[in-house]
Write a protein that holds these residues in place. Structure first.
Motif, PDB file in Angstrom:
ATOM      1  N   GLU B  91       0.833  -1.199   0.000  1.00 24.24           N
ATOM      2  CA  GLU B  91       0.000   0.000   0.000  1.00 24.24           C
ATOM      3  C   GLU B  91       0.872   1.256   0.000  1.00 24.24           C
ATOM      4  O   GLU B  91       0.579   2.235  -0.679  1.00 24.24           O
ATOM      5  CB  GLU B  91      -0.934   0.027   1.207  1.00 24.24           C
ATOM      6  N   ARG B  92       1.955   1.212   0.777  1.00 30.34           N
ATOM      7  CA  ARG B  92       2.857   2.360   0.846  1.00 30.34           C
ATOM      8  C   ARG B  92       3.528   2.604  -0.510  1.00 30.34           C
ATOM      9  O   ARG B  92       3.739   3.750  -0.911  1.00 30.34           O
ATOM     10  CB  ARG B  92       3.898   2.119   1.947  1.00 30.34           C
ATOM     11  N   LEU B  96       3.515   6.077  -2.682  1.00 25.34           N
ATOM     12  CA  LEU B  96       4.708   6.742  -3.220  1.00 25.34           C
ATOM     13  C   LEU B  96       4.543   6.985  -4.725  1.00 25.34           C
ATOM     14  O   LEU B  96       4.913   8.053  -5.224  1.00 25.34           O
ATOM     15  CB  LEU B  96       5.955   5.917  -2.894  1.00 25.34           C
ATOM     16  N   HIS B  99       2.445   9.973  -4.971  1.00 21.96           N
ATOM     17  CA  HIS B  99       3.191  11.225  -4.749  1.00 21.96           C
ATOM     18  C   HIS B  99       3.932  11.658  -6.019  1.00 21.96           C
ATOM     19  O   HIS B  99       4.032  12.848  -6.306  1.00 21.96           O
ATOM     20  CB  HIS B  99       4.208  11.061  -3.613  1.00 21.96           C
ATOM     21  N   PHE B 189      11.104   9.371  -3.054  1.00 21.04           N
ATOM     22  CA  PHE B 189       9.930   8.515  -3.270  1.00 21.04           C
ATOM     23  C   PHE B 189      10.334   7.213  -3.975  1.00 21.04           C
ATOM     24  O   PHE B 189       9.905   6.134  -3.596  1.00 21.04           O
ATOM     25  CB  PHE B 189       8.852   9.241  -4.087  1.00 21.04           C
ATOM     26  N   ARG B 192      12.383   4.947  -1.570  1.00 17.56           N
ATOM     27  CA  ARG B 192      11.539   4.310  -0.556  1.00 17.56           C
ATOM     28  C   ARG B 192      10.656   3.224  -1.177  1.00 17.56           C
ATOM     29  O   ARG B 192      10.395   2.192  -0.553  1.00 17.56           O
ATOM     30  CB  ARG B 192      10.646   5.355   0.154  1.00 17.56           C
TER      31      ARG B 192
END
Lengths: 218, 218
Positions: B91-92, B96, B99, B189, B192
């Motif tokens: 989900e993260r 990203l 973003h 981004f 990560r």
């Protein structure tokens, strides 16, 4: 079984509360290291992060033991899984404090921050530390009104973060690209620290009450 | 019970695999939106993130049902909790990618990237997308050799990310602070995204084999 479950859940909550104190201290020291170019404080935060990671492992082990031994269902099960997520949020807050300390060490003995942006970081640090302490207190005191105060503080963090960018982007910014890059990343670290604290605050309300106060994703 | 557990675990793994495809597509589109200043693609990624969030909720619900109905213990329990963490990682990754798309939209119709850094992002995007697809494939094919390839690709991402900073910090950087700030955040981004993909890859090895291949924290 209900009593054993409650006792184990209280033990797990207590560990989360201890972790909140650890990452509040870490961000406090990291912010001072950043503002005062204090290498020793930076090193303390960097070496101290292993303890946060260990405490998170302990929290997860306790949660797994609780799941294995008590086999909770329904709301009880969701509460334990929330505690597992919460431990992850707090560990990430520790990592972000670590990143701030690493930035202070990387530029030492040069200060990372030009004087005109230092007050932003002093305030963002103050808010971040306060958010982590409020989360830890909520667990101990069960005073859940703190959760609302945390949302307000997070809004203040977001405002500071946005305003910081307007300072960087201003045509009269005299410090060039290097400091701007550092400040951009540092601002992001503080903002993410606050995001995780707010998500954590919501999880704590759920862990304490079994009632979900709002969206959990950050 | 073992068969019902395995069937439910397979169902949960299948959802994680679908999520990997969703966030690979999201980063692919977001990167094209960034490189080609394509507003429509950016909007697709932005509106599409809700589906990733929903799929993550489905995954977590399935995991909770599995815990409640099967009450797994020992390694089985750790596997289900790993799947819950894995859904969070994916989900993260979606956030990203979102973003990146938001950055493309914010500057539209201006391109965000000066021409000399565009190739870095083309390559970071390619690696990120490939990492997410490899993770999804590992679940379907159970070919865990992909995990090693993922670590190598993550190293390549880190190298690109570091080199990007040397370009920004070079005294001859002609684009000023604004684009440098955007590029700093965008680089973060992508880095990560790759970190979460690698953590996810390790979790998938554990979900598929019950053997932990290395540290999980990112």
């Amino acid at each position: 079984m209900r009593d054993a479950y409650q006792e184990q859940l209280d033990g797990l909550a207590e560990i989360l509360s201890v972790m909140c104190g650890q990452v509040a201290d870490a961000l406090e020291k990291a912010t001072r290291a950043l503002l005062e170019a204090d290498l020793q404080l930076a090193e303390e935060v960097i070496s101290g992060d292993a303890l946060v990671d260990e405490t998170r492992s302990t929290a997860e082990e306790r949660a797994l033991a609780l799941l294995a031994l008590q086999a909770p269902v329904a709301t009880d099960l969701r509460i334990v899984v929330s505690a597992i997520h919460g431990a992850g949020d707090i560990e990430r807050m520790g990592d972000l404090a670590l990143h701030v300390a690493q930035a202070a060490r990387r530029r030492h003995p040069r200060p990372v921050l030009p004087p005109e942006v230092a007050p932003y970081f002093a305030e963002m640090g103050r808010i971040g530390v306060d958010l982590a302490r409020k989360a830890g207190e909520m667990i101990r005191t069960r005073d859940l009104e703190q959760a609302t105060a945390m949302e307000t503080e997070d809004d203040a963090m977001d405002d500071l973060h946005r305003h910081l960018f307007t300072v960087l982007m201003d045509r009269s910014w005299p410090h060039g690209v290097g400091p701007a890059v550092d400040i951009t990343l540092l601002g992001r670290f503080y903002e993410r620290y606050a995001d995780h604290a707010v998500a954590l605050g919501r999880r704590i309300v759920f862990i304490v009450t079994g009632q979900m106060p709002g969206p959990l994703m950050v």
